[in-house]
Write a protein that holds these residues in place. Sequence first.
Motif, PDB file in Angstrom:
ATOM      1  N   MET A   1       0.842  -1.207   0.000  1.00 51.11           N
ATOM      2  CA  MET A   1       0.000   0.000   0.000  1.00 51.11           C
ATOM      3  C   MET A   1       0.868   1.244   0.000  1.00 51.11           C
ATOM      4  O   MET A   1       1.870   1.295   0.685  1.00 51.11           O
ATOM      5  CB  MET A   1      -0.913   0.022   1.224  1.00 51.11           C
ATOM      6  CG  MET A   1      -1.829   1.237   1.294  1.00 51.11           C
ATOM      7  SD  MET A   1      -2.853   1.283   2.785  1.00 51.11           S
ATOM      8  CE  MET A   1      -1.629   1.817   4.005  1.00 51.11           C
ATOM      9  N   ALA A   2       0.475   2.238  -0.769  1.00 45.26           N
ATOM     10  CA  ALA A   2       1.201   3.499  -0.840  1.00 45.26           C
ATOM     11  C   ALA A   2       0.281   4.641  -0.419  1.00 45.26           C
ATOM     12  O   ALA A   2      -0.944   4.557  -0.549  1.00 45.26           O
ATOM     13  CB  ALA A   2       1.718   3.745  -2.254  1.00 45.26           C
ATOM     14  N   HIS A  56      -5.338  10.602  -0.595  1.00 47.18           N
ATOM     15  CA  HIS A  56      -5.544  11.937  -0.045  1.00 47.18           C
ATOM     16  C   HIS A  56      -5.758  12.904  -1.208  1.00 47.18           C
ATOM     17  O   HIS A  56      -5.105  12.781  -2.243  1.00 47.18           O
ATOM     18  CB  HIS A  56      -4.326  12.380   0.776  1.00 47.18           C
ATOM     19  CG  HIS A  56      -3.920  11.393   1.837  1.00 47.18           C
ATOM     20  ND1 HIS A  56      -4.112  11.626   3.174  1.00 47.18           N
ATOM     21  CD2 HIS A  56      -3.329  10.171   1.734  1.00 47.18           C
ATOM     22  CE1 HIS A  56      -3.651  10.598   3.870  1.00 47.18           C
ATOM     23  NE2 HIS A  56      -3.169   9.700   3.015  1.00 47.18           N
ATOM     24  N   TRP A  57      -6.621  13.884  -0.989  1.00 49.08           N
ATOM     25  CA  TRP A  57      -6.921  14.866  -2.032  1.00 49.08           C
ATOM     26  C   TRP A  57      -6.564  16.264  -1.564  1.00 49.08           C
ATOM     27  O   TRP A  57      -6.872  16.658  -0.434  1.00 49.08           O
ATOM     28  CB  TRP A  57      -8.408  14.815  -2.406  1.00 49.08           C
ATOM     29  CG  TRP A  57      -8.841  15.928  -3.322  1.00 49.08           C
ATOM     30  CD1 TRP A  57      -8.327  16.244  -4.536  1.00 49.08           C
ATOM     31  CD2 TRP A  57      -9.876  16.883  -3.067  1.00 49.08           C
ATOM     32  NE1 TRP A  57      -8.971  17.336  -5.070  1.00 49.08           N
ATOM     33  CE2 TRP A  57      -9.934  17.739  -4.189  1.00 49.08           C
ATOM     34  CE3 TRP A  57     -10.769  17.085  -2.012  1.00 49.08           C
ATOM     35  CZ2 TRP A  57     -10.838  18.798  -4.267  1.00 49.08           C
ATOM     36  CZ3 TRP A  57     -11.670  18.138  -2.093  1.00 49.08           C
ATOM     37  CH2 TRP A  57     -11.706  18.976  -3.227  1.00 49.08           C
ATOM     38  N   SER A  58      -5.922  17.024  -2.437  1.00 53.32           N
ATOM     39  CA  SER A  58      -5.640  18.435  -2.193  1.00 53.32           C
ATOM     40  C   SER A  58      -6.317  19.248  -3.282  1.00 53.32           C
ATOM     41  O   SER A  58      -6.043  19.078  -4.472  1.00 53.32           O
ATOM     42  CB  SER A  58      -4.128  18.701  -2.211  1.00 53.32           C
ATOM     43  OG  SER A  58      -3.855  20.048  -1.868  1.00 53.32           O
ATOM     44  N   LEU A 127       4.256  17.208   3.272  1.00 52.88           N
ATOM     45  CA  LEU A 127       3.940  16.124   2.347  1.00 52.88           C
ATOM     46  C   LEU A 127       4.874  14.923   2.500  1.00 52.88           C
ATOM     47  O   LEU A 127       4.918  14.053   1.640  1.00 52.88           O
ATOM     48  CB  LEU A 127       3.993  16.648   0.907  1.00 52.88           C
ATOM     49  CG  LEU A 127       3.111  17.882   0.617  1.00 52.88           C
ATOM     50  CD1 LEU A 127       3.288  18.324  -0.835  1.00 52.88           C
ATOM     51  CD2 LEU A 127       1.647  17.592   0.911  1.00 52.88           C
ATOM     52  N   ASN A 128       5.574  14.855   3.604  1.00 56.96           N
ATOM     53  CA  ASN A 128       6.572  13.800   3.807  1.00 56.96           C
ATOM     54  C   ASN A 128       5.977  12.400   3.859  1.00 56.96           C
ATOM     55  O   ASN A 128       6.684  11.426   3.602  1.00 56.96           O
ATOM     56  CB  ASN A 128       7.355  14.047   5.099  1.00 56.96           C
ATOM     57  CG  ASN A 128       8.597  14.895   4.858  1.00 56.96           C
ATOM     58  OD1 ASN A 128       9.417  14.567   4.004  1.00 56.96           O
ATOM     59  ND2 ASN A 128       8.715  15.994   5.585  1.00 56.96           N
ATOM     60  N   ILE A 129       4.710  12.275   4.186  1.00 56.75           N
ATOM     61  CA  ILE A 129       4.125  10.938   4.350  1.00 56.75           C
ATOM     62  C   ILE A 129       3.836  10.261   3.011  1.00 56.75           C
ATOM     63  O   ILE A 129       3.560   9.067   2.959  1.00 56.75           O
ATOM     64  CB  ILE A 129       2.819  10.986   5.166  1.00 56.75           C
ATOM     65  CG1 ILE A 129       1.706  11.686   4.363  1.00 56.75           C
ATOM     66  CG2 ILE A 129       3.029  11.608   6.520  1.00 56.75           C
ATOM     67  CD1 ILE A 129       0.320  11.455   4.927  1.00 56.75           C
ATOM     68  N   PHE A 130       3.919  11.019   1.921  1.00 60.64           N
ATOM     69  CA  PHE A 130       3.432  10.480   0.647  1.00 60.64           C
ATOM     70  C   PHE A 130       4.492   9.703  -0.113  1.00 60.64           C
ATOM     71  O   PHE A 130       5.693   9.946   0.006  1.00 60.64           O
ATOM     72  CB  PHE A 130       2.865  11.606  -0.208  1.00 60.64           C
ATOM     73  CG  PHE A 130       1.637  12.212   0.397  1.00 60.64           C
ATOM     74  CD1 PHE A 130       0.456  11.493   0.460  1.00 60.64           C
ATOM     75  CD2 PHE A 130       1.666  13.488   0.952  1.00 60.64           C
ATOM     76  CE1 PHE A 130      -0.674  12.026   1.047  1.00 60.64           C
ATOM     77  CE2 PHE A 130       0.546  14.033   1.542  1.00 60.64           C
ATOM     78  CZ  PHE A 130      -0.627  13.299   1.593  1.00 60.64           C
ATOM     79  N   ILE A 157      10.023  11.344  -4.214  1.00 64.41           N
ATOM     80  CA  ILE A 157       8.630  10.950  -4.463  1.00 64.41           C
ATOM     81  C   ILE A 157       8.305  11.109  -5.942  1.00 64.41           C
ATOM     82  O   ILE A 157       8.433  12.203  -6.498  1.00 64.41           O
ATOM     83  CB  ILE A 157       7.667  11.789  -3.602  1.00 64.41           C
ATOM     84  CG1 ILE A 157       8.015  11.637  -2.115  1.00 64.41           C
ATOM     85  CG2 ILE A 157       6.215  11.363  -3.850  1.00 64.41           C
ATOM     86  CD1 ILE A 157       7.187  12.524  -1.192  1.00 64.41           C
ATOM     87  N   PRO A 158       7.851  10.041  -6.608  1.00 63.48           N
ATOM     88  CA  PRO A 158       7.490  10.144  -8.033  1.00 63.48           C
ATOM     89  C   PRO A 158       6.318  11.107  -8.239  1.00 63.48           C
ATOM     90  O   PRO A 158       5.421  11.215  -7.400  1.00 63.48           O
ATOM     91  CB  PRO A 158       7.081   8.714  -8.405  1.00 63.48           C
ATOM     92  CG  PRO A 158       7.697   7.848  -7.353  1.00 63.48           C
ATOM     93  CD  PRO A 158       7.718   8.670  -6.100  1.00 63.48           C
TER      94      PRO A 158
END
Length: 290
Positions: A1-2, A56-58, A127-130, A157-158
């Motif tokens: 899971m990502a 998650h949505w921004s 945004l480090n968790i992504f 992060i891609p």
Amino acid sequence: MANVLGVGIATLDIINFVEEYPEENSEVRASTQVIKRGGNATNTLCVLSQLGHACHWSGVICDNDSSTLIKSDLVKHNIRYKQSTKRSNGGMPTSYISLSKKTGSRTIVHYRDLPELDFEFFHHLDLNIFDWFHFEGRNVQNTSKMLAHCKKTYPRIPVSIEIEKPREGIETVYDSADIIIFSRVFAVSQGFNSAIEFLEHQAKNIRDKQLICVWGEEGAFALVSGQIFKSHALIINDVIDTIGAGDAFNAALIHARIRNLTWQATLDFANKLAGKKCMQIGFDNLTRHI
């Protein structure tokens, strides 16, 4: 899971199913009407959530009744939206869609009186968790800054971006993306009638990127490290609802890349899921039996 962050818009979609698209200045009866949440980024997240990812949505969401259905649907599909900014005025963007049963095509009238997500809000987010960023290719000036910020601050992060429509200055977003997904509509608007020719032309100016072009019933194409990959579209005898097929393709592509599938397997899986989307209304249970 990502952990996947999708950046773009959420909309209220009012879909009227008609036997065939009406002529100008005529009146037809809709056989079915569906009112639901839409928007490219949130559609993609909806599918990614079904594929087992934390989504998650921004974006921008109204803090009033116009967003009730949208918020409810985001919660239903386990899409978190604390990275979104709230507005007390205005209403959620609305798409009025006529879907022709005869051809499966859809015609959209879109209305919005809500500002787009601005860079000043976005660049203060942690945004480090992504593990993955996915952007809609819209809101060009702010999106270009967001992409550059992601690539500079979170280089591991891609970043993927969908280029669906021609927009002024859209080429400014290319440099900071790793994967660029072009639509057939965009390629044709640039004067190309072949996905391969379009990708080869783009590769001359966009270096060291993974380039994708989706070409409807002809399938999907990728140009990666100088090599062309092609995957045939799923054969569908009865097209029911094409709305969001591209969003399903994008979700499947992201999922496959996270799982480190080959590019051929990536395109095959993405085409299969996009085709399956065309065979049903909406996204619920889309990933079942795949």
